[in-house]
Structure formats: structure tokens, C-alpha cells
Design a protein around this motif. Structure first.
Motif, PDB file in Angstrom:
ATOM      1  N   LEU A 177       4.626  83.287 116.587  1.00  0.00           N
ATOM      2  CA  LEU A 177       5.647  83.653 115.608  1.00  0.00           C
ATOM      3  C   LEU A 177       5.017  83.925 114.253  1.00  0.00           C
ATOM      4  CD1 LEU A 177       8.538  81.091 116.304  1.00  0.00           C
ATOM      5  CD2 LEU A 177       8.407  83.491 117.014  1.00  0.00           C
ATOM      6  N   LYS A 178       5.339  85.070 113.694  1.00  0.00           N
ATOM      7  CA  LYS A 178       4.937  85.345 112.321  1.00  0.00           C
ATOM      8  C   LYS A 178       5.748  84.508 111.341  1.00  0.00           C
ATOM      9  CE  LYS A 178       4.631  89.804 111.347  1.00  0.00           C
ATOM     10  NZ  LYS A 178       5.011  91.238 111.369  1.00  0.00           N
ATOM     11  N   MET A 179       6.987  84.239 111.691  1.00  0.00           N
ATOM     12  CA  MET A 179       7.863  83.511 110.775  1.00  0.00           C
ATOM     13  C   MET A 179       9.025  82.886 111.527  1.00  0.00           C
ATOM     14  SD  MET A 179       9.867  84.968 107.347  1.00  0.00           S
ATOM     15  CE  MET A 179      10.788  86.214 108.258  1.00  0.00           C
ATOM     16  N   ALA A 180       9.432  81.714 111.060  1.00  0.00           N
ATOM     17  CA  ALA A 180      10.720  81.123 111.430  1.00  0.00           C
ATOM     18  C   ALA A 180      11.542  81.077 110.155  1.00  0.00           C
ATOM     19  CB  ALA A 180      10.552  79.731 112.017  1.00  0.00           C
ATOM     20  N   ILE A 181      12.746  81.627 110.199  1.00  0.00           N
ATOM     21  CA  ILE A 181      13.584  81.774 109.004  1.00  0.00           C
ATOM     22  C   ILE A 181      15.022  81.410 109.346  1.00  0.00           C
ATOM     23  CG2 ILE A 181      13.868  84.244 109.528  1.00  0.00           C
ATOM     24  CD1 ILE A 181      14.229  84.768 106.537  1.00  0.00           C
ATOM     25  N   GLY A 182      15.717  80.823 108.393  1.00  0.00           N
ATOM     26  CA  GLY A 182      17.122  80.531 108.614  1.00  0.00           C
ATOM     27  C   GLY A 182      17.764  79.937 107.381  1.00  0.00           C
ATOM     28  N   GLY A 183      19.092  80.055 107.315  1.00  0.00           N
ATOM     29  CA  GLY A 183      19.849  79.476 106.224  1.00  0.00           C
ATOM     30  C   GLY A 183      20.765  78.384 106.720  1.00  0.00           C
ATOM     31  N   ILE A 243      16.035  78.251 103.861  1.00  0.00           N
ATOM     32  CA  ILE A 243      17.066  78.675 102.919  1.00  0.00           C
ATOM     33  C   ILE A 243      18.235  77.691 102.913  1.00  0.00           C
ATOM     34  CG2 ILE A 243      18.654  80.544 102.309  1.00  0.00           C
ATOM     35  CD1 ILE A 243      16.789  82.415 103.947  1.00  0.00           C
ATOM     36  N   ALA A 244      18.474  77.084 101.759  1.00  0.00           N
ATOM     37  CA  ALA A 244      19.681  76.272 101.532  1.00  0.00           C
ATOM     38  C   ALA A 244      19.856  75.178 102.576  1.00  0.00           C
ATOM     39  CB  ALA A 244      20.924  77.166 101.485  1.00  0.00           C
ATOM     40  N   GLY A 245      18.784  74.449 102.841  1.00  0.00           N
ATOM     41  CA  GLY A 245      18.842  73.374 103.829  1.00  0.00           C
ATOM     42  C   GLY A 245      18.132  72.133 103.347  1.00  0.00           C
ATOM     43  N   THR A 278       5.019  78.719 103.104  1.00  0.00           N
ATOM     44  CA  THR A 278       6.443  78.372 103.142  1.00  0.00           C
ATOM     45  C   THR A 278       7.160  78.844 101.890  1.00  0.00           C
ATOM     46  OG1 THR A 278       5.968  76.401 104.480  1.00  0.00           O
ATOM     47  CG2 THR A 278       8.091  76.472 103.349  1.00  0.00           C
ATOM     48  N   MET A 279       8.318  79.444 102.101  1.00  0.00           N
ATOM     49  CA  MET A 279       9.223  79.761 101.001  1.00  0.00           C
ATOM     50  C   MET A 279      10.480  78.922 101.163  1.00  0.00           C
ATOM     51  SD  MET A 279      10.825  83.418  99.861  1.00  0.00           S
ATOM     52  CE  MET A 279      11.709  83.617  98.315  1.00  0.00           C
ATOM     53  N   VAL A 280      10.848  78.217 100.112  1.00  0.00           N
ATOM     54  CA  VAL A 280      12.062  77.412 100.100  1.00  0.00           C
ATOM     55  C   VAL A 280      13.047  78.072  99.139  1.00  0.00           C
ATOM     56  CG1 VAL A 280      13.063  75.155  99.592  1.00  0.00           C
ATOM     57  CG2 VAL A 280      10.771  75.310 100.609  1.00  0.00           C
ATOM     58  N   VAL A 281      14.281  78.226  99.587  1.00  0.00           N
ATOM     59  CA  VAL A 281      15.323  78.823  98.755  1.00  0.00           C
ATOM     60  C   VAL A 281      16.369  77.764  98.441  1.00  0.00           C
ATOM     61  CG1 VAL A 281      17.110  80.599  98.592  1.00  0.00           C
ATOM     62  CG2 VAL A 281      14.940  81.105  99.767  1.00  0.00           C
ATOM     63  N   GLY A 282      16.603  77.534  97.160  1.00  0.00           N
ATOM     64  CA  GLY A 282      17.613  76.575  96.735  1.00  0.00           C
ATOM     65  C   GLY A 282      18.666  77.244  95.870  1.00  0.00           C
ATOM     66  N   ASN A 287       3.948  89.100 117.144  1.00  0.00           N
ATOM     67  CA  ASN A 287       4.765  89.523 115.998  1.00  0.00           C
ATOM     68  C   ASN A 287       6.197  88.986 116.062  1.00  0.00           C
ATOM     69  OD1 ASN A 287       5.453  91.239 118.178  1.00  0.00           O
ATOM     70  ND2 ASN A 287       6.131  92.871 116.799  1.00  0.00           N
ATOM     71  N   GLY A 288       6.372  87.831 116.680  1.00  0.00           N
ATOM     72  CA  GLY A 288       7.702  87.254 116.805  1.00  0.00           C
ATOM     73  C   GLY A 288       8.231  86.701 115.482  1.00  0.00           C
ATOM     74  N   VAL A 289       9.516  86.825 115.279  1.00  0.00           N
ATOM     75  CA  VAL A 289      10.224  86.195 114.162  1.00  0.00           C
ATOM     76  C   VAL A 289      11.484  85.555 114.733  1.00  0.00           C
ATOM     77  CG1 VAL A 289      11.595  86.593 112.073  1.00  0.00           C
ATOM     78  CG2 VAL A 289       9.365  87.700 112.332  1.00  0.00           C
ATOM     79  N   VAL A 290      11.632  84.258 114.547  1.00  0.00           N
ATOM     80  CA  VAL A 290      12.840  83.553 114.966  1.00  0.00           C
ATOM     81  C   VAL A 290      13.775  83.414 113.776  1.00  0.00           C
ATOM     82  CG1 VAL A 290      13.735  81.264 115.531  1.00  0.00           C
ATOM     83  CG2 VAL A 290      11.985  82.286 116.956  1.00  0.00           C
ATOM     84  N   VAL A 291      15.022  83.801 113.976  1.00  0.00           N
ATOM     85  CA  VAL A 291      16.064  83.641 112.962  1.00  0.00           C
ATOM     86  C   VAL A 291      17.031  82.564 113.433  1.00  0.00           C
ATOM     87  CG1 VAL A 291      17.953  84.747 111.711  1.00  0.00           C
ATOM     88  CG2 VAL A 291      15.884  86.058 112.271  1.00  0.00           C
TER      89      VAL A 291
END
Length: 410
Positions: free
Chosen positions: A164-170, A194-196, A344-348, A70-74
Motif C-alpha cells: 500500500l502506498k497509503m492508508a487514508i480515511g476520515g 483525518i478527524a480521528g 503521516t499526515m494528521v488532519v484536525g 500502488n495500492g491505496v486503502v480508503v
């Protein structure tokens, strides 16, 4: 013109009490609370240099489950530390209404190589030096985004995380999250970018070089060979002032300041003593010059930044950004993106001038299981920190939908 005694903020929750710096009053070095450090005997960088006695500073939230999956890397941004609740607190909490659910996720955020907040960097003592001196200008360069991912994998193995369940970052964290998916595709379930971008564009490389040159042109830089307890500040302040403009957008800045004069000082100061900068020697030369509020704001942000960051570290981290190319050594860029099968979710951000919206559109176009969430904001790159409530709702909803889809398939 002031918020809690500080020059006018550019607005938004992330900076309503601190004049625009989401890191508030952090200082150089290991944060006072919420951070652990592990030391690895050695780590070899992509450039071939081997670091010894590598310090890795990190923060964790939630608990590792029995199955350890259940790891999540921020991934944090360029000048942040690993203490997520200080700069993304609205995104994290117990329950699936939060993008990062500390009741279900074991959250790990790792400070980057080269950063002044606890991980091995120019302000850490160099074990190669018999006199106990700092790395300073001798710090190996560049440390790549991929280097950071490989080092973080060592840490996660040390912590016992199996998946990892998710890797997330802005921003810079987005690049880290994407590299996680490419370097360890079977280890990561989903990506939130996010914004990359998928590779650092020439536009951003050019901005980074302007900022580095400002640091290097500052008095006392001396090729990076200075006493880290008394670093040169003028060049670093100028670099931060430049960066602050790239984090916003022209319309946002124009509407916020509206050509108003600084209320606390309607005439231009002849010197900034805190950063040892004399701007005008002759008082008569500035007697009739106006001092605009936006200038006052940027000077304030530049000075404040020098209290919490180191010039060598800033140079190193901007060079790390320039190394980012998820396809390096892997094949054609679009083919590498197409190989990433993660949900994948992409945030722009529509007004982002640092990493413009077309870079996120590019990711969505080529990553097969990607969807776009658009922040339609006038505030530029930092909208992912300012428009945080809506972003939290969107990511939490995306994660819930993904969980439902996974359970149906099972």
C-alpha cells in the motif's frame, strides 16, 4: 428554508442538495453500481467467534500496476458505503492534483463488518441457521477495527496487492487507516489520518451509548429481534438526530438556524407517521408550541436515515468504534504511536466536538514522522466533508512532497 425540496441544509458542498446527508438516497443492501463482493469461507474475530461464508463488499478505482505496489486503502465513515465517488468525489481523480490519484493509485474501499451495505452484517443471512434466517441480534459482537483491517488484508491478498502506498480515511476511516499502519507496518508506506484518534475516548464512547440506548428504547426493538424488512424506526431516528448534532458545532448550528421557525410547518407536528412516532396525543397540548427550523431539520434527517440504515447495524458499528485502541495488546499507548515510522499526515478540525482537536495534536506529538494540517472551520466534525477543496489540495501537496523526498533519497 428548503434546498431542492428538503429542509434547510447546514451548508457545504457535501450536502448542498440533500439536506446534510452525504450518502444522499442510498438504501439498505448492496449498492446498485460500483461494488464487487467476494466470499471467504471463514474469518475468526478477535472475540473468538468465527464467521462462516463471509461476504466482503468493496469498490475499486484505477488499476493495479505491474509491480502490484500502488495500492491505496480508503476507510469510509460510520454510516457510509464503499462507493468513494459518492461521498469523496472531489478528492479523487486522474492526476496528482487529487489527494487520491486514480491514474497512479489502485484504490480499494471496503465496507465494514456490521454495515448494511454488502459486507456480512446483521441484515445478512446467517449460515448457521437452517431456516435461512438473518443474523439479526445473533451477529457476533464486537467486530473490532483490527478485525476489519485483517479482513481487508485478506481481500487485498486476494486482489494481488503487494503493498500500500497509503492508508487514508476520515472519522472511523481514520481509525482504520491508523490500525493498518500498526497491524501491517511493513506493508504500508504512508498514513493520512483525518478527524480521528488513536483510541476511542470516553467522551465518544458516551455519545455512542446515548445513541445505542435511543435505538434500544425505541418501540419494536425487542432486543434486536425484529423483521429486518420492517425494522423499528423511531429509536434509530433519535440516534441519528443526536449524531447529526455531534457532527457539527454549536456556533455553526446557531448561525445557520438563528432560532427561525420552520417555514413549512410553524406548529409542532403531533406525529411522525413514517417512523411510527406519536409525539403528542392531545392537539391542545401542542397548539401554542413553536416548531423551530433546527427541530424540523433534525426530524427530517432522522426519518431519512431510517430509509437507508438498519438499527442492529447501527448498534454494531458504534460498538466497533468503541473497540478502537491502536495500542491494545501492543504495549503503552505512546510507545505504540512512537513505533509508527510511516510518513503521516494528521488532519484536525478546530471546532470538532466529536473528536476534539487535542486528539489529533496527540497523534502528531507522538507519531515521529507526522505533520498536522488544520481545518479552521466553524462547522465541526463534518468539516472534512464540507471543506473538501482545501483538504484535497493539502493532501495532494503532501503526497507530492513525499514523492519528491523519496526520489531524492533513492
Amino acid at each position: 428554508a428548503e434546498v431542492d425540496g428538503h429542509p434547510r441544509s447546514m451548508g457545504g458542498k457535501a450536502n448542498e442538495h440533500d439536506g446534510g446527508d452525504h450518502m444522499k438516497d442510498a438504501g439498505i443492501g448492496l449498492p446498485a453500481t460500483g461494488v464487487s463482493v467476494v466470499t471467504f469461507p471463514s474469518f475468526t474475530l478477535e472475540c473468538g467467534e468465527t464467521l462462516r461464508d463471509v461476504q466482503v463488499a468493496y469498490s475499486t478505482y484505477g488499476a493495479l500496476c505491474a509491480s502490484r505496489d500502488n495500492g491505496v486503502v480508503v476507510g469510509h465513515s460510520l454510516t457510509s458505503n464503499s462507493v468513494v465517488h459518492e461521498w469523496w468525489g472531489e478528492m479523487m481523480g486522474d492526476g496528482d492534483l487529487f489527494a487520491i490519484d486514480t491514474a497512479a493509485d489502485f484504490v480499494v474501499c471496503v465496507n465494514y463488518l456490521g454495515s448494511p451495505y454488502g459486507t456480512t452484517s446483521p441484515v445478512v443471512r446467517d449460515p448457521r441457521k437452517s431456516n435461512g434466517g438473518w443474523y439479526g441480534p445473533d451477529f457476533p459482537s464486537p467486530c473490532t477495527i483490527r478485525d476489519n483491517v485483517r479482513l481487508q488484508r485478506m481481500l487485498l491478498d486476494h486482489l494481488g496487492v503487494k503493498r500500500l502506498k497509503m492508508a487514508i480515511g476520515g472519522s472511523m476511516g481514520c481509525m482504520l487507516a491508523l490500525e493498518w499502519g500498526a497491524t501491517y507496518p511493513e506493508y504500508v508506506d504512508s498514513l493520512c489520518l483525518i478527524a480521528g484518534c488513536g483510541r476511542h475516548p470516553d467522551w465518544a464512547i458516551g455519545i455512542g451509548e446515548v445513541e445505542r440506548f435511543a435505538v434500544m428504547a425505541g418501540e419494536g426493538w425487542n432486543g434486536g429481534d425484529y423483521d429486518p424488512s420492517d425494522p423499528p424506526k423511531g429509536g434509530l431516528a433519535a440516534a441519528r438526530m443526536t449524531a447529526m448534532l455531534t457532527y457539527r458545532a454549536p456556533r455553526s448550528v446557531d448561525e445557520r438556524f438563528n432560532r427561525e421557525l420552520a417555514l413549512d410547518n410553524r406548529r409542532r407536528p403531533r406525529a411522525e407517521d413514517e417512523i411510527a412516532v406519536q409525539t403528542h396525543k392531545n392537539p391542545a397540548a401542542v397548539a401554542s408550541l413553536p416548531f423551530y427550523d433546527v427541530e424540523n431539520y433534525l426530524r427530517y434527517q432522522g426519518k431519512k436515515f431510517t430509509r437507508r440504515f438498519d438499527p442492529n447495524c447501527y448498534v454494531q458499528l458504534t460498538l466497533t468504534l468503541d473497540t478502537h485502541d491502536v495500542s491494545a495488546g501492543r504495549g503503552a499507548y505512546t510507545d505504540v504511536l512512537a513505533s509508527l515510522k510511516h510518513k503521516t499526515m494528521v488532519v484536525g478540525i478546530t471546532s470538532d466536538v466529536l473528536y476534539p482537536y487535542h486528539l489529533q495534536e496527540e497523534l502528531v506529538r507522538h507519531v515521529p514522522n507526522a505533520e498536522m494540517y488544520t481545518i479552521d472551520s466553524p462547522h465541526g466534525h463534518d468539516a472534512f466533508l464540507l471543506e473538501i477543496d482545501g483538504l484535497n489540495v493539502a493532501i495532494a501537496d503532501w503526497r507530492r512532497r513525499a514523492q519528491v523526498e523519496a526520489s531524492v533519497k533513492a
